[in-house]
Design a protein around this motif. Sequence first.
Motif, mmCIF file in Angstrom:
data_model
loop_
_atom_site.group_PDB
_atom_site.id
_atom_site.type_symbol
_atom_site.label_atom_id
_atom_site.label_comp_id
_atom_site.label_asym_id
_atom_site.label_seq_id
_atom_site.Cartn_x
_atom_site.Cartn_y
_atom_site.Cartn_z
ATOM 1 N N UNK A 110 -22.285 -6.533 10.074
ATOM 2 C CA UNK A 110 -22.005 -7.653 8.953
ATOM 3 C C UNK A 110 -20.691 -7.964 8.659
ATOM 4 N N UNK A 111 -19.738 -7.205 9.219
ATOM 5 C CA UNK A 111 -18.305 -7.455 8.948
ATOM 6 C C UNK A 111 -17.731 -6.474 7.972
ATOM 7 N N UNK A 112 -18.483 -5.639 7.338
ATOM 8 C CA UNK A 112 -17.985 -4.431 6.456
ATOM 9 C C UNK A 112 -16.688 -3.582 7.213
ATOM 10 N N UNK A 113 -15.802 -3.662 6.309
ATOM 11 C CA UNK A 113 -14.525 -2.470 6.633
ATOM 12 C C UNK A 113 -14.157 -1.863 5.290
ATOM 13 N N UNK A 114 -13.796 -0.536 5.619
ATOM 14 C CA UNK A 114 -13.484 0.206 4.606
ATOM 15 C C UNK A 114 -11.884 0.419 4.660
ATOM 16 N N UNK A 115 -11.369 0.674 3.331
ATOM 17 C CA UNK A 115 -9.998 0.860 3.141
ATOM 18 C C UNK A 115 -9.798 2.126 2.834
ATOM 19 N N UNK A 116 -8.952 3.191 3.546
ATOM 20 C CA UNK A 116 -8.614 4.483 3.049
ATOM 21 C C UNK A 116 -9.875 5.277 2.857
ATOM 22 N N UNK A 153 -5.270 15.091 8.779
ATOM 23 C CA UNK A 153 -3.787 14.677 8.407
ATOM 24 C C UNK A 153 -3.612 13.760 7.019
ATOM 25 N N UNK A 154 -4.415 12.951 6.683
ATOM 26 C CA UNK A 154 -4.197 12.200 5.770
ATOM 27 C C UNK A 154 -5.223 12.308 4.581
ATOM 28 N N UNK A 155 -6.439 13.118 4.676
ATOM 29 C CA UNK A 155 -7.292 13.467 3.758
ATOM 30 C C UNK A 155 -6.781 14.064 2.418
ATOM 31 N N UNK A 156 -7.011 13.530 1.419
ATOM 32 C CA UNK A 156 -6.607 14.007 0.126
ATOM 33 C C UNK A 156 -7.650 14.203 -0.869
ATOM 34 N N UNK A 157 -8.798 13.526 -0.805
ATOM 35 C CA UNK A 157 -9.771 13.856 -1.735
ATOM 36 C C UNK A 157 -11.189 13.618 -1.202
ATOM 37 N N UNK A 158 -11.957 14.608 -1.432
ATOM 38 C CA UNK A 158 -13.532 14.241 -0.917
ATOM 39 C C UNK A 158 -14.339 14.181 -2.211
ATOM 40 N N UNK A 198 -2.982 22.775 -0.904
ATOM 41 C CA UNK A 198 -2.851 22.375 0.303
ATOM 42 C C UNK A 198 -4.147 21.934 1.095
ATOM 43 N N UNK A 199 -5.295 21.664 0.256
ATOM 44 C CA UNK A 199 -6.469 21.542 0.635
ATOM 45 C C UNK A 199 -6.914 20.105 -0.187
ATOM 46 N N UNK A 200 -7.979 19.208 0.372
ATOM 47 C CA UNK A 200 -8.327 18.148 -0.423
ATOM 48 C C UNK A 200 -8.943 18.577 -1.892
ATOM 49 N N UNK A 232 -6.535 7.794 -7.582
ATOM 50 C CA UNK A 232 -5.530 8.386 -8.356
ATOM 51 C C UNK A 232 -5.049 9.789 -7.724
ATOM 52 N N UNK A 233 -6.017 10.605 -7.460
ATOM 53 C CA UNK A 233 -5.578 11.877 -6.697
ATOM 54 C C UNK A 233 -5.189 11.766 -5.437
ATOM 55 N N UNK A 234 -5.653 10.547 -4.606
ATOM 56 C CA UNK A 234 -5.308 10.503 -3.189
ATOM 57 C C UNK A 234 -4.084 9.578 -3.012
ATOM 58 N N UNK A 235 -3.556 8.726 -4.224
ATOM 59 C CA UNK A 235 -2.429 8.112 -4.157
ATOM 60 C C UNK A 235 -2.428 6.915 -3.561
ATOM 61 N N UNK A 236 -4.100 6.280 -3.661
ATOM 62 C CA UNK A 236 -4.271 4.775 -3.157
ATOM 63 C C UNK A 236 -4.186 3.793 -4.138
ATOM 64 N N UNK A 237 -3.404 2.828 -3.785
ATOM 65 C CA UNK A 237 -3.272 1.931 -4.939
ATOM 66 C C UNK A 237 -4.574 0.804 -5.288
#
Length: 237
Positions: A110-116, A153-158, A198-200, A232-237
Amino acid sequence: MVARADRAADLADLDGAVSDCFACPRLVAWREEVARVRRAAFRDQDYWGRPVPGLGPPDARIAILGLAPAAHGGNRTGRIFTGDRSGDVLFAALHRAGLANQPTSVAADDGLTLRDTRIFAAVRCAPPDNKPTPAERDACAPWLHREVELIRPTLRVVVALGAFAWAAWWPVLRQVYGWRPPTPRPVFGHGAHWSGESVPALLGCYHVSQQNTFTGRLTPAMLDDVFTRAKDLAGVD
C-alpha cells in the motif's frame, strides 16, 4: 535457531529467514489453520500464514517492540500491525508524529514507509489467544536479538507495547549489548522510562489492542505523548 539468526548479514536476510521459520509446532499449526479457515470478512483473500518479519529502515533510531502478529492482521497481510484495528491506531499515531508517510496500513503493497522507525515483535508467529508460551518466546528470541544487533549502530530508543514486550527487552540488553539488566527489573507502566549508559532508552506504552483503545485506557493523546518523548530521546526532528 540461533545459528540461522546469526547468519543473517542484513535485515533483508533476516526477514527472509524469519519468514521461513518452523521452529514451534503449536504456532505453525495455528498460523496455518487461521490462514486456511480464514475469517468471513477476508474469505476471498490469500493469507500470508507465516512468521511476520519486521518493518522499517536499517538506520532506525526508534524501535517499536510488540508482542506478536494478529491472527487476521499480520498473519493475513504479511506485514506487522497491518490490516487490523491495532494497526489503525498505531500507524495513525506514527503519521501524526511524522514517523510514517501515511496514516493507514492495510496491505503489504500500500506504499507505507517509515521514517527513523523499525517495528518488530518479540514473537513472530500469531499465537492462539494472543498468548505465546515461555518456550515459544525463548525460541523466537534469537530473531529479536539479531534484529536489534543489526540496527544497533543507530538505535537510541525502544518503545515497548505492553508488559510482554517490556519483559522481552531485558534479555536483549545482555545478549546484544553485554549489559547486565537492572535488578529488580523496572516495573512496566504507560509512560515508564528507563535509561542505561550506552544502551537504548526504554519507554513503556500500553499496547494498541482493541481492549485498550476501545475502553479509553489508551487514547490517541497518550500515544502522541509517547512518540513525542521517543523522538526527543532519539534526536529525531
